[in-house]
Every structure is written in structure tokens, then in C-alpha cells.
Scaffold this active site. Structure first.
Site, PDB file in Angstrom:
ATOM      1  N   ARG A 263      -0.844  22.951  14.344  1.00 53.01           N
ATOM      2  CA  ARG A 263      -2.290  22.996  14.075  1.00 53.01           C
ATOM      3  C   ARG A 263      -3.013  23.837  15.124  1.00 53.01           C
ATOM      4  O   ARG A 263      -4.167  23.594  15.456  1.00 53.01           O
ATOM      5  CB  ARG A 263      -2.884  21.595  14.010  1.00 53.01           C
ATOM      6  CG  ARG A 263      -2.651  20.745  15.268  1.00 53.01           C
ATOM      7  CD  ARG A 263      -3.481  19.484  15.206  1.00 53.01           C
ATOM      8  NE  ARG A 263      -3.131  18.561  16.282  1.00 53.01           N
ATOM      9  CZ  ARG A 263      -3.893  17.540  16.653  1.00 53.01           C
ATOM     10  NH1 ARG A 263      -5.047  17.339  16.047  1.00 53.01           N
ATOM     11  NH2 ARG A 263      -3.518  16.737  17.606  1.00 53.01           N
TER      12      ARG A 263
ATOM     13  N   GLY B 198      -4.123  20.012   9.730  1.00 53.93           N
ATOM     14  CA  GLY B 198      -4.223  21.109  10.688  1.00 53.93           C
ATOM     15  C   GLY B 198      -5.485  21.041  11.514  1.00 53.93           C
ATOM     16  O   GLY B 198      -5.832  21.991  12.214  1.00 53.93           O
TER      17      GLY B 198
ATOM     18  N   ARG C 128      -8.528  26.771  24.474  1.00 54.67           N
ATOM     19  CA  ARG C 128      -8.322  26.566  25.910  1.00 54.67           C
ATOM     20  C   ARG C 128      -7.785  27.835  26.540  1.00 54.67           C
ATOM     21  O   ARG C 128      -7.077  28.625  25.896  1.00 54.67           O
ATOM     22  CB  ARG C 128      -7.376  25.391  26.167  1.00 54.67           C
ATOM     23  CG  ARG C 128      -5.987  25.538  25.574  1.00 54.67           C
ATOM     24  CD  ARG C 128      -5.076  24.385  25.986  1.00 54.67           C
ATOM     25  NE  ARG C 128      -3.799  24.448  25.297  1.00 54.67           N
ATOM     26  CZ  ARG C 128      -3.435  23.650  24.310  1.00 54.67           C
ATOM     27  NH1 ARG C 128      -4.262  22.694  23.892  1.00 54.67           N
ATOM     28  NH2 ARG C 128      -2.249  23.774  23.736  1.00 54.67           N
TER      29      ARG C 128
ATOM     30  N   ARG D  56       6.732  26.871  26.859  1.00 54.95           N
ATOM     31  CA  ARG D  56       7.086  25.499  27.210  1.00 54.95           C
ATOM     32  C   ARG D  56       8.569  25.387  27.560  1.00 54.95           C
ATOM     33  O   ARG D  56       9.375  26.266  27.220  1.00 54.95           O
ATOM     34  CB  ARG D  56       6.784  24.578  26.017  1.00 54.95           C
ATOM     35  CG  ARG D  56       5.333  24.551  25.595  1.00 54.95           C
ATOM     36  CD  ARG D  56       5.229  24.160  24.125  1.00 54.95           C
ATOM     37  NE  ARG D  56       3.854  23.841  23.717  1.00 54.95           N
ATOM     38  CZ  ARG D  56       2.957  24.721  23.322  1.00 54.95           C
ATOM     39  NH1 ARG D  56       3.270  26.010  23.269  1.00 54.95           N
ATOM     40  NH2 ARG D  56       1.747  24.338  22.965  1.00 54.95           N
TER      41      ARG D  56
ATOM     42  N   ASP E 244       7.808  19.568  25.274  1.00 55.97           N
ATOM     43  CA  ASP E 244       6.920  20.579  24.683  1.00 55.97           C
ATOM     44  C   ASP E 244       5.529  20.524  25.292  1.00 55.97           C
ATOM     45  O   ASP E 244       4.675  21.339  24.930  1.00 55.97           O
ATOM     46  CB  ASP E 244       6.836  20.411  23.159  1.00 55.97           C
ATOM     47  CG  ASP E 244       6.346  19.037  22.750  1.00 55.97           C
ATOM     48  OD1 ASP E 244       6.922  18.037  23.235  1.00 55.97           O
ATOM     49  OD2 ASP E 244       5.399  18.938  21.953  1.00 55.97           O
TER      50      ASP E 244
END
Length: 471
Positions: free
Chosen positions: A92, A126, A179, A186, A253
Site C-alpha cells: 500500500r 491500499g 516520509r 530493508r 522488513d
């Protein structure tokens, strides 16, 4: 999109190709109401000049910024509560853009949450709840003020959908969050390549991460790269502990290669010292409890090391992992000194201060909240009079306090002029406890009153300016 002379696009991850991400289209939202715009963060990447309409176009409709190829959903796997899940990846959200930071030249990402369905599992719609978006603004801003390496909330736009959620009252308002972070590569990005037995992908990722985030590591040096990630992760974990922060979901993750926290779900700040304090209601075994976070991060690092074993020798990779414990202790001492506003006096004295601080917090129990102790005694003996006439003066007595004060007063104050800031004339520090977070949301949900949210942001900014920490 306008021409943005100060913005320097560098879509490095996009250039890795479709084996690492899927080109996607953002959702078309029925409404766009900007609820948060981080102009200070925008200045660091040359986007402060966007008009309100251009901001909405870039971060609500996701028209690609100049020099950006369009959004890509990143591919990764991961361990969730230590069970391996190959059905992960951006579900999402997506990586919207990459650019260089003004001044430092660091590569930074603009990534989303709630921007529509993408190939990973994600949420059924989502979407992102507006409440979740508000929480994802508050947590990193507070952590940034406390000196924790963190992604920064960049934009929050309410999107006008009614979302159905199983874990909160529904239907509920929706939002899309952007962000700004140092990296969204990751541990699970490497795990996916190892799971697929793609040595070539591991080698590509090593070179990408080394070149853009850890350039001091030699080309092809898997153990050297792991050692750099171990060091950064140890520093992050130590800063979480000193901030009294519980991430809540430390899956592979949710940890990245630059040691910067991101993706804030069921986070909490400690009300008082409680080693077993958990943030997520579903963490019934306390796997990711406050005091178990170093253990959790180290376990995740071993999974990264296992993925790198495909291209690296076991012994140097093990040596790199074994560096976590010493690095964590070293960074924990530094983090506590930073929080208490004093200078280092050497390893033994610094460790004594950490130990006596935790002992005092333990003895103080629920009466002595985590954050007020650091507030009362900031800059050591320079705050002695202020602390001993403050609202917690009755708690500052007894053997545990005497040991703490002796250890603290050994250390010279660091920049004691910070005490002249108006925030230190208050009786209480700025905190981020769950009751206040819920009250901020209640004002929005019940009356569409954003004043408590705006006021909180202003106070966090004042707190950040007063403390003057560097993450």
C-alpha cells in the site's frame, strides 16, 4: 511540475531495474486536504518552493517530480515475529522519488503509505487511516527531537475515503502519508534475493548499498557492509532505549541498511521504566518489548548475515555480527550522556551513570516517569536547584538517588546554556504518552479540531530546538 533548481534528483534504486521493484500507479483519491506539510524537511531536498497546488499534485496525485521516473513498489521478504514470509513487499505504498540532500549530498527517499494497492499484500484497500497518518507524523517528530535517527514525516493529505478496519472503529477517515528517509532498502530486501537463490541480486544490492550509504566499505566486501549495518543498527537501538521508545514491530522488513527507524505502527513511549512494556496488543509474548529490542535487532541482523552468506565467508560475517554487543553498549553510554546533557568522563564513569540512572528509574516505579528524570537533571549539577525544587523533589532522595547524583555530578555539563531555553522554565517536559495521542485524535475524529495536533507539533519543535540533539 515546475522547474526546481534546488532539487537534485538521483533515482538510484529505480535504476536497478524491475527485478527489485514494480512500476505502479497511485490511487485516484476523491479529496485532497493537506493536514501536514513539513517545510523544514522540504528545504533539505529543495522542495520548499512548491505551491499548495503543486504540493497536492506531487504528494496527493503523485505526478512525478522533475527527474523522477514514476513510483515503484519495492520487492522484499522478511521475518514477521520470527516466521519467514515470502509474500511481502510494498502493498500500500511505493518509492516515489530519490534526491540528494542539500549540503550533505546524502541520497534520500520519498516513500508513501496509503497510496493505493500495489503488488505486495498490504491493506485490502491500499489505504491508510487518518488516525494512522497522524500517529506516523507524531512519533518520528518526537524521536527526531530526542536525537534518534529516523525518517521524517513529509506530507499528510486526507483523501476523503471511508475505510473499513477490523482493529478500530469503522468506517474511518483516510489519508496518504509521505516520509523522507535515508533508505528503504530493508534487511528483507536481501532476504528475498537469498530466498530466490539469486547471487547476482545479492551482489547488486551490496554494491548499491555500499556505494550510496556506506562508501567507506570496499567494493564486494560483504562482511564490511554487514559491519557497517551492525554499527548503524546498534546506534539506532541504543537511541531508542535512551528515548524510552518501543517500536512495536521489529520484523526484518522494518529495519533498513542505514540504521534509521521508519514505518511507525503500534509504537509507544514508556510512561515509566518497565522492561516488559510492549507497544502492540498482538505481541502477546513480549518478543518486541522495550528491553528486548536489542535482542530483536541482533536477531534480525543475523538474518541479514545469513542472506549475505551466499556471497561472503562465514567467519568474517560472524565477526561482523559479534560487533553488535560492544557497539550497542558504547552507543548506549553515549545516548544516556546525550539525554542527560553531560560530557563523557571515560568508559567506567559513563557506564556507572547509565547503571545508576536505570537503578533510580527502577526504584522510582510508576511515580517517576521516564522523560521527567532526564528533563529534571539535564546538564547535571547545573539543574540541581531546579530539580530539587520541582514537582518530583520528594522522589529525589535515598540510596539510589545518591548514587545517581554522584555519578551524574562527576560529569561536566555539556552546553549548559541550553537550560536558558524557555522549555526548561516549565515544570514538565514534552512527552508523547498514549493518553495524549488518543486525545489529539479524539479532537480530530469528534470535532474535526486540529488545534491540539498543531499545538503539539509546535511544542515538539520547541523541544527539538531546546535540546539541540543531532541524530
Amino acid at each position: 511540475m515546475p522547474v526546481l533548481d534546488a532539487c537534485r534528483p538521483r533515482p538510484a534504486f529505480f535504476q536497478l531495474g524491475d527485478e527489485f521493484g514494480d512500476a505502479v500507479k497511485p490511487a485516484a483519491f476523491p479529496q485532497h486536504i493537506t493536514r501536514f506539510r513539513n517545510n523544514r524537511a522540504a528545504m533539505t531536498v529543495g522542495l520548499e518552493g512548491l505551491t499548495d497546488a503543486e504540493w497536492t499534485d506531487a504528494f496527493g496525485r503523485f505526478t512525478p517530480l522533475p527527474g523522477q521516473p514514476g513510483p515503484v513498489a519495492m520487492r522484499y521478504h522478511g521475518h514477521q515475529f520470527r516466521s519467514y514470509n515470502p509474500d511481502l513487499g510494498d502493498g500500500r505504498g511505493f518509492l516515489a522519488a530519490q534526491m540528494l540532500e542539500t549540503g550533505t549530498g546524502r541520497l534520500l527517499d520519498l516513500a508513501t503509505k496509503g497510496s493505493g494497492r500495489t503488488p505486495g499484500p498490504g491493506a485490502p484497500t491500499g489505504g491508510l487511516t487518518l488516525k494512522g497518518g497522524v500517529r506516523e507524523v507524531l512519533a518520528p517528530l518526537m524521536l527526531e527531537a530526542l536525537g534518534v535517527p529516523t525518517s521524517r514525516p513529509f506530507s499528510l493529505i486526507e483523501t476523503g475515503e471511508a475505510l473499513e478496519r477490523q482493529d478500530e472503529p469503522s468506517p474511518t477517515r483516510s489519508a496518504v502519508l509521505v516520509r523522507l528517509g535515508h533508505s528503504h532498502v530493508r534487511f528483507g530486501t536481501f532476504q528475498r534475493a537469498a530466498y530466490l537463490e539469486r547471487r547476482d541480486q545479492i551482489e547488486t544490492l551490496i554494491e548499491h548499498v555500499r556505494a550510496h550509504y556506506h562508501p567507506h566499505v570496499a567494493e564486494g566486501d560483504a562482511a564490511g557492509l554487514l559491519a557497517a549495518v551492525v554499527e548503524a543498527s546498534a546506534r539506532l537501538t541504543a537511541r531508542w532505549i535512551a528515548a524510552g521508545f518501543v517500536h512495536g514491530v521489529l520484523n526484518t522488513d522494518n529495519l533498513n541498511v542505514t540504521g534509521e527507524s521508519f514505518d511507525y505502527g503500534p509504537w509507544r513511549f514508556l510512561p515509566h521504566y518497565e522492561p516488559g512494556f510492549t507497544a502492540a496488543y498482538f505481541d502477546q509474548t513480549g518478543l518486541y518489548a522495550f528491553a528486548r529490542q536489542p535482542e530483536a535487532v541482533f536477531w534480525n541482523l543475523t538474518q541479514l548475515g545469513g542472506a549475505l552468506r551466499m556471497v561472503g565467508d562465514a567467519e568474517p560475517l560472524t565477526d561482523a555480527l559479534n560487533g553488535f554487543g560492544p557497539a550497542y553498549i558504547r552507543h548506549l553510554r553515549a545516548a544516556f550522556l546525550m539525554r542527560l546533557g553531560v560530557k563523557s568522563l571515560g568508559e567506567a564513569a559513563d557506564q556507572r551513570l547509565v547503571d545508576t540512572t536505570l537503578a533510580l528509574l527502577r526504584e522510582g516505579g510508576e511515580a517517576l516517569r521516564w522523560e521527567p528524570l532526564f528533563f529534571d537533571w539535564f546538564a547535571g549539577f547545573a539543574s540541581s536547584e531546579r530539580a530539587l525544587r520541582g514537582p518530583r523533589r520528594a522522589l529525589y532522595q535515598g540510596e539510589a538517588f545518591d548514587a545517581f547524583r554522584f555519578a551524574l555530578f562527576e560529569h561536566e555539563p555539556d552546553r549548559p546554556e541550553r537550560l536558558e531555553h524557555p522549555v526548561f522554565r516549565a515544570d514538565e517536559p514534552e512527552e508523547m504518552l498514549i493518553d495524549e495521542v488518543e486525545a489529539i485524535w479524539a479532537a480530530i475524529a469528534e470535532r474535526d479540531d486540529w488545534t491540539p495536533f498543531s499545538d503539539k507539533l509546535a511544542r515538539i519543535e520547541a523541544w527539538r530546538g531546546a535540546l539541540g540533539f543531532s541524530a
